[in-house]
Design a protein around this motif. Sequence first.
Motif, short mmCIF file in Angstrom:
data_model
loop_
_atom_site.label_atom_id
_atom_site.label_comp_id
_atom_site.label_asym_id
_atom_site.label_seq_id
_atom_site.Cartn_x
_atom_site.Cartn_y
_atom_site.Cartn_z
N UNK A 1 -8.95 -76.07 -8.97
CA UNK A 1 -9.09 -76.01 -7.52
C UNK A 1 -7.77 -75.64 -6.85
N UNK A 2 -6.66 -76.16 -7.38
CA UNK A 2 -5.35 -75.86 -6.80
C UNK A 2 -4.97 -74.40 -6.98
N UNK A 3 -5.35 -73.83 -8.10
CA UNK A 3 -4.96 -72.45 -8.41
C UNK A 3 -5.84 -71.41 -7.74
N UNK A 4 -7.06 -71.76 -7.32
CA UNK A 4 -7.98 -70.79 -6.72
C UNK A 4 -8.37 -71.24 -5.32
N UNK A 5 -7.82 -70.60 -4.30
CA UNK A 5 -8.13 -70.97 -2.92
C UNK A 5 -9.58 -70.68 -2.57
N UNK A 6 -10.14 -69.60 -3.14
CA UNK A 6 -11.54 -69.27 -2.84
C UNK A 6 -12.48 -70.34 -3.42
N UNK A 7 -12.22 -70.73 -4.66
CA UNK A 7 -13.04 -71.76 -5.29
C UNK A 7 -12.90 -73.08 -4.54
N UNK A 8 -11.66 -73.37 -4.16
CA UNK A 8 -11.41 -74.61 -3.41
C UNK A 8 -12.14 -74.60 -2.07
N UNK A 9 -12.12 -73.48 -1.40
CA UNK A 9 -12.78 -73.37 -0.10
C UNK A 9 -14.30 -73.54 -0.24
N UNK A 10 -14.89 -72.90 -1.27
CA UNK A 10 -16.34 -73.02 -1.46
C UNK A 10 -16.74 -74.45 -1.75
N UNK A 11 -15.98 -75.10 -2.63
CA UNK A 11 -16.29 -76.50 -2.97
C UNK A 11 -16.15 -77.40 -1.75
N UNK A 12 -15.12 -77.19 -0.96
CA UNK A 12 -14.89 -78.02 0.22
C UNK A 12 -15.99 -77.84 1.24
#
Length: 558
Positions: A301-312
Amino acid sequence: MRLCLVTPFSWSQPHDVNEHVAGIAAALRTLGHSVTILASSNRAKELAAGRRALLDGLEAEVVALGPAVPISRRSRIGVPVGARANLELALALGRFDVVHGFEPGLPSLSYLALRDAQALTVATFLSPERLSYPPGRAQRDRLLGRLDALVATSEETAEAAAARFPGHYEVISEGVDADLFRPGRKRRLIVVEWRPTERALVRGVLREIGELPEWELVLLRTKPLAGRPTIPRLLRDRVHVRTARDGTARESLLAEASIFVPAVEGLRRVRLEAAAAGCAIAAPPGAAEQPELFGAEAARLAESSDYRKRKAERACADAREQTFSAVAARLDELYGGLAKRRHAPRGEADPLHDRPWILADLHMHTSWSHDCTVDPADLIMYAEANALGAIAVTDHNALGGALETAELARGLDLVVIPGEEIKTDGQGEVIGLFLREEIPRGLSFEQTVQAIKAQGGLVYLPHPFDRMHSIPAPDTLRRYLADIDVFEVYNARLLFEAYNDEALRFARKYNLTMGAGSDAHVLQGVGTGAVRMRAFEGPEEFMLSLRSVRGRSSTSSP
């Protein structure tokens, strides 16, 4: 509606159950309900306010009934003698429509409130770990018989609670304050819910944070101080420890956190708060068995802002459907459904006021029952000699004795109601009154009721809480309340009078029409349980007469 919410935990200490109670109480008040919270406390100010509230008629949102007794170093719950007396007084003063107890599987105010309340009752279970009380099955059955609805805040809790308190559970979220928890300006911050017993989880996240030099880590303690995590020397400038035991203290931290790592045995409330605050939740499948997966997911999650944004975004959207307002709406629907189970109030007028009073024994047997030797002719003579005006002959799984007795009584002043006590398939017995045809044993509770109704009979439920014999399960009773015409509140043959008391309590709660009978299997028992009612003809007048009765017990007058 007048609602009473009872928590087992001291109101003077932060606790996730108290946050749940406070949140739904506020939301229920916005829906127009009057809500009173009953709790213990160890603050002198709250205890003094509680005493004033009891003197002033319970006009307060939170009433502290007494001090909490510590049973562990982390919790303060319990019920001193004075608090029990205050609870009894509060339940009487409140005249509540619904009493809702939280975590009644603990020796606490909530357990006692649900056990002793005269109102409709709801129990909510929030944790599988709080189900140890009462230890005896008989006590649990007694409590379960008084609960009108069962609620759990997760499927896991519902499954665990059902093993101790069987029944249907409504799964309703713990709820979150959507106004308090909302996404803020995010920074590169990971928050881990820390538990001293979950070292593998923390080691995994610390290992990954070492490879993420631009990220900070906060180890969040949500329980009372119980040790301090070990932080590697090289990470001490980027890893910090915070203690925040309630939502207000956690709000600012979660608002700026980008990633939240929940503890395996952590508080579900904190995870829900993090989701509402816009955190991406690092909890991949299988992580409970392999704690190192928490760290790997946090790093991804820390390394991928797109993945982090989708999960959030997904987590936040899910949390927005679990607000306290949404929980209150579910509970409002639940409370309303319970209120509809009550039978319509009885009219004050007595439609049979010009009829004479008679004594009616509504439950007895003849030699047609396998466990009785009373001859129908002897029964008639004995009933007349003891001034009974009506009897219901209700042999076990047989109608012949009732029909024979009715035929022998033709032309006499004694009214004989043909009936049958039918053994259902695992749900106790049901009596059919005013029957014409015999109903076979072994049918389901529902089929038996339908068979009685099909021939214009009345459904009379005998000894509903006699736990010495097979009886209907609590959820069966509640499911078929509308079909029960008469509820037996006095049976002279029961071994324990408490079973009759339980039936009377239940009947009063639901405005059920009450009946009484001797359940006589010998002549000497006939008439020892009876109701004084107006003379009647047929089932319709029988019900009108019973509904006008103001009191009943063993051959007592209203």
